[in-house]
Design an enzyme around this catalytic site. Structure first.
Site, mmCIF file in Angstrom:
data_model
loop_
_atom_site.group_PDB
_atom_site.id
_atom_site.type_symbol
_atom_site.label_atom_id
_atom_site.label_comp_id
_atom_site.label_asym_id
_atom_site.label_seq_id
_atom_site.Cartn_x
_atom_site.Cartn_y
_atom_site.Cartn_z
ATOM 1 N N THR A 222 0.845 -1.206 0.000
ATOM 2 C CA THR A 222 0.000 0.000 0.000
ATOM 3 C C THR A 222 0.877 1.252 0.000
ATOM 4 O OG1 THR A 222 -0.114 -0.142 2.413
ATOM 5 C CG2 THR A 222 -1.988 -1.037 1.194
ATOM 6 N N ARG A 224 4.085 2.459 -2.461
ATOM 7 C CA ARG A 224 4.196 2.937 -3.832
ATOM 8 C C ARG A 224 4.571 1.760 -4.712
ATOM 9 N NH1 ARG A 224 1.758 6.648 -2.360
ATOM 10 N NH2 ARG A 224 2.211 8.873 -2.504
ATOM 11 N N GLU A 253 0.615 3.998 -12.633
ATOM 12 C CA GLU A 253 -0.802 4.112 -12.269
ATOM 13 C C GLU A 253 -1.463 5.083 -13.230
ATOM 14 O OE1 GLU A 253 -1.190 5.142 -8.150
ATOM 15 O OE2 GLU A 253 -0.309 3.255 -7.502
ATOM 16 N N HIS A 272 -5.421 2.241 -5.766
ATOM 17 C CA HIS A 272 -4.747 3.233 -4.903
ATOM 18 C C HIS A 272 -5.765 3.949 -4.005
ATOM 19 C CE1 HIS A 272 -0.964 5.970 -4.544
ATOM 20 N NE2 HIS A 272 -1.612 5.870 -3.392
HETATM 21 C C1 DGY Z 1 -0.351 9.197 0.068
HETATM 22 O O1 DGY Z 1 -0.849 10.088 0.738
HETATM 23 O O2 DGY Z 1 0.837 9.162 -0.222
HETATM 24 C C2 DGY Z 1 -1.268 8.145 -0.405
HETATM 25 O O3 DGY Z 1 -0.670 7.236 -1.247
HETATM 26 C C3 DGY Z 1 -2.472 8.789 -1.054
HETATM 27 O O4 DGY Z 1 -3.499 7.900 -0.894
#
Ligand code: DGY
Length: 312
Positions: A222, A224, A253, A272
């Site tokens: 979750t 990058r 993405e 995302h």
């Molecule tokens: C962030 O804030 O970096 C998240 O990936 C956005 O959802």
């Protein structure tokens, strides 16, 4: 009066404060991010920029905005921003930490559970008429309780995932910058990635790292997409070395629908949505607006982006 460019419509009250304080606000109004030419035109003359992670803020863009005084990213990750180029021009950069920590950790755990218990596959089977009776040996998943979770990136979101894992009776190993990643992965039943994307972390989870995981491990990302080598993930899923992967983030993405990753077995992908709760996104808007207001007033930003050299 300052001019503020906001690169996407944000339906949150925080934005009204910009106009209420007398600033001229331009919003890029499309559903999609502005293309580069539009962004370059729109940023000319802006004193403040409130941008999304979809905008690449680099030296070339900054050259179009000689009077820019602040960049406020509507995200905690700032890998879309050339921090050195901003620093060289004396432009402070802000981000939105903390307010999305719980939402992102919740999603990481949701993905972990969904991948472990094969939720997407089971749901697909029902919709496709492929569920005929209770089955003793189909859709068998992995036990979460008692399993070892390796958290890569010992920052706020990683810690929040560790707390959730403790509630599920998991054993948690945290891997920070100075720890031996492969040694930890050798104990991993689950791996959850929470490190920012920097030149040092690009493809940190590569073929060798995946090979170091226990056979049958499950990968959750979750953070990058670029932190993970997707070609290696697809290969590890095909060989069965990874039992599953659950990805909220991809590179690029959006992932093109014909990307070979999507043909890999036991892959769960979502678009995302780590911070995509109403509460988190509203608070992110508050923080981003506070950063813009401070920056155009020449004050220190309340939520400055960390230097990429700080601990993850
Ligand atoms: C962030 O804030 O970096 C998240 O990936 C956005 O959802």
């Amino acid at each position: 009066m300052a001019r503020v460019l906001v690169t996407r419509r944000l339906p949150f009250a925080a934005l009204d404060r910009l106009a209420a304080e007398g600033h001229e606000v331009t919003v890029c109004d499309g559903e999609l991010p502005p293309d580069r030419a539009t962004l370059e035109r729109a940023i000319a003359g802006a004193d403040g920029l409130l941008c999304m992670l979809t905008e690449r803020v680099d030296a070339a863009l900054l050259d179009h905005a000689p009077q820019l005084r602040v960049v406020a990213n509507y995200a905690v990750g700032v890998d879309n921003i050339d921090l050195a180029a901003c620093a060289a021009r004396g432009i402070p950069v802000g981000n939105t930490p903390d307010v999305l920590t719980a939402a992102t950790a919740d999603l990481a755990f949701a993905l972990l559970l969904a991948a472990a218990r094969r939720l997407a596959e089971g749901e697909r089977a029902i919709r496709e008429g492929d569920w005929h009776t209770w089955v003793p040996d189909r859709w068998l998943g992995a036990d979460v309780h008692g399993a070892t979770l390796v958290i890569v990136g010992a920052g706020r979101i990683g810690e929040a995932v560790a707390r959730r894992a403790a509630g599920f009776d998991m054993r948690v190993l945290r891997v920070g910058r100075s720890d031996d990643l492969h040694a930890a992965l050798g104990q991993a039943d689950f791996v959850s990635v929470h490190t920012p994307l920097t030149p040092a972390t690009r493809h940190l989870i590569d073929a060798a790292a995946l090979a170091a995981c226990r056979p049958g491990a499950i990968l959750v990302n979750t953070a990058r997409g670029g932190v993970v080598d997707q070609v290696a993930v697809a290969a590890a899923l095909r060989s069965g070395h990874l039992a599953a992967a659950a990805l909220d983030v991809m590179d690029p993405e959006p992932l093109p629908p014909d990307d070979p990753l999507l043909d890999a077995p036991n892959l769960l992908v979502v678009p995302h949505i780590g911070s995509a709760t109403r509460g988190a996104r509203e608070q992110m808007a508050e923080l981003a607006v506070a950063n813009v207001l401070a920056g155009i007033a020449g004050e220190p930003l309340p939520h400055p982006a960390p230097s990429p050299t700080l601990p993850d």
